[in-house]
Scaffold this motif. Structure first.
Motif, short mmCIF file in Angstrom:
data_model
loop_
_atom_site.label_atom_id
_atom_site.label_comp_id
_atom_site.label_asym_id
_atom_site.label_seq_id
_atom_site.Cartn_x
_atom_site.Cartn_y
_atom_site.Cartn_z
N LEU A 1 -3.21 -5.10 8.75
CA LEU A 1 -4.67 -5.17 8.71
C LEU A 1 -5.23 -4.28 7.61
O LEU A 1 -6.08 -4.70 6.82
N HIS B 1 -5.37 -5.25 3.96
CA HIS B 1 -6.54 -6.04 3.56
C HIS B 1 -7.75 -5.13 3.32
O HIS B 1 -8.55 -5.37 2.42
N PHE B 2 -7.88 -4.10 4.15
CA PHE B 2 -9.00 -3.17 3.96
C PHE B 2 -8.90 -2.47 2.61
O PHE B 2 -9.88 -2.37 1.88
N ALA C 1 -7.41 -3.40 -0.04
CA ALA C 1 -7.69 -4.35 -1.13
C ALA C 1 -9.19 -4.51 -1.32
O ALA C 1 -9.70 -4.55 -2.45
N LEU C 2 -9.91 -4.59 -0.20
CA LEU C 2 -11.37 -4.71 -0.25
C LEU C 2 -12.00 -3.44 -0.83
O LEU C 2 -12.85 -3.50 -1.72
N GLU D 1 -11.50 -3.15 -4.46
CA GLU D 1 -12.39 -4.06 -5.19
C GLU D 1 -13.79 -3.45 -5.32
O GLU D 1 -14.42 -3.55 -6.37
N ARG E 1 -20.30 -11.83 -5.93
CA ARG E 1 -19.10 -11.09 -6.38
C ARG E 1 -17.90 -11.80 -5.76
O ARG E 1 -17.44 -11.43 -4.66
N GLU F 1 -14.64 -11.97 -6.05
CA GLU F 1 -13.46 -11.23 -5.59
C GLU F 1 -13.79 -10.39 -4.35
O GLU F 1 -12.96 -10.23 -3.45
N LEU F 2 -15.00 -9.87 -4.33
CA LEU F 2 -15.42 -9.10 -3.15
C LEU F 2 -15.49 -10.01 -1.93
O LEU F 2 -15.04 -9.65 -0.84
N HIS G 1 -11.89 -10.69 -0.66
CA HIS G 1 -11.27 -9.57 0.08
C HIS G 1 -12.01 -9.29 1.39
O HIS G 1 -11.39 -8.95 2.40
N TYR G 2 -13.33 -9.41 1.38
CA TYR G 2 -14.11 -9.19 2.60
C TYR G 2 -13.70 -10.22 3.65
O TYR G 2 -13.44 -9.90 4.81
N SER H 1 -10.87 -11.94 3.85
CA SER H 1 -9.50 -11.72 4.32
C SER H 1 -9.42 -10.61 5.35
O SER H 1 -8.76 -10.74 6.39
N PHE H 2 -10.11 -9.51 5.06
CA PHE H 2 -10.07 -8.38 5.98
C PHE H 2 -10.78 -8.72 7.29
O PHE H 2 -10.26 -8.47 8.38
#
Lengths: 65, 163
Positions: A28, A31-32, A34-35, A38, B23, B25-26, B29-30, B32-33
């Motif tokens: 989990l 993923h955080f 990676a965010l 970004e 955004r 890419e944001l 990722h948002y 996915s998480f």
């Protein structure tokens, strides 16, 4: 608010901190991170301004960590 | 007046996805998480849904409250109980999670050792990490929808995209 960590480190030999505690849910938190990366590495908002906002947010939420 | 944040994406995305697509890419990722928070298998989906709704009630986030999640199995009467902060109809585990959800948005310093320890006993350390991260992001999502003035769409959350 507690002065001691409420969760253990998931990493042998490493003290509890944000990375070692959240490693209990490593998939989990991958993923955080990676965010979060970004947020910091890209976009049109200057890194200096992001850091000012981060510090102000930590002050407002009274987070000394 | 159209919301300029949500006009940039072709097709028919949710308003939240359209806003974040400013955004790309944001958004990726948002998404996915956030989806992993729900479907990592560490915390029951129903517990997460109860917490999401309670945090949305605390914020008065009508766009977030309009999101439906039938798979979570929260009945209308249970939703009403959440609205009036009556947790007595829920299981011990659900009440333990809701206790933290109640405090996370505006009273995070009031969370005490016993409350976290109870959650840790019920969900384990990995589940506690998942639950607390979910509470933080339910808070974030309600706040974003309010600040961005996103509309009430009444979309179903099916675990594949942000709504």
């Amino acid at each position: 608010m507690s002065s001691k960590p409420r969760l253990s480190s998931a990493l042998d030999g490493q003290a509890p901190d944000f990375g070692s505690v959240t490693a209990h849910a490593a998939d989990l938190m991958g993923h955080f991170f990676a965010l979060y990366g970004e947020f910091w590495q890209n976009g049109v908002v200057a890194p200096q301004l992001k850091e000012l906002v981060r510090l102000r947010n930590a002050r407002v939420t009274d987070c000394g960590y | 007046m159209p919301n300029p944040l949500v006009n940039l994406v072709p097709g028919n995305p949710s308003a939240l996805e359209a806003a974040l697509a400013n955004r790309p890419e944001l958004l990726s990722h948002y998404r996915s998480f956030y989806l992993k928070l729900w479907h990592g298998g560490l915390v029951p989906v129903r517990v997460l849904e109860l917490c999401r709704l309670r945090i949305a009630f605390i914020h008065g986030a009508t766009a977030e409250l309009a999101v439906r999640h039938r798979q979570a199995g929260v009945a209308d009467l249970e939703r009403d109980a959440l609205a009036r902060m009556d947790f007595s109809v829920f299981s011990d585990a659900e009440q333990a999670a809701l206790t933290l959800a109640e405090l996370m948005p505006h009273q995070h310093h009031a969370i005490d050792d016993a409350q976290v320890d109870r959650v840790r006993q019920l969900f384990g350390e990995s589940g506690t990490v998942n639950l607390l991260a979910a509470l933080a992001f339910f808070d974030v999502t309600s706040r974003l929808k309010l600040v961005w003035a996103l509309p009430e769409e009444g979309l179903e959350f099916d675990g594949t995209k942000l709504v």
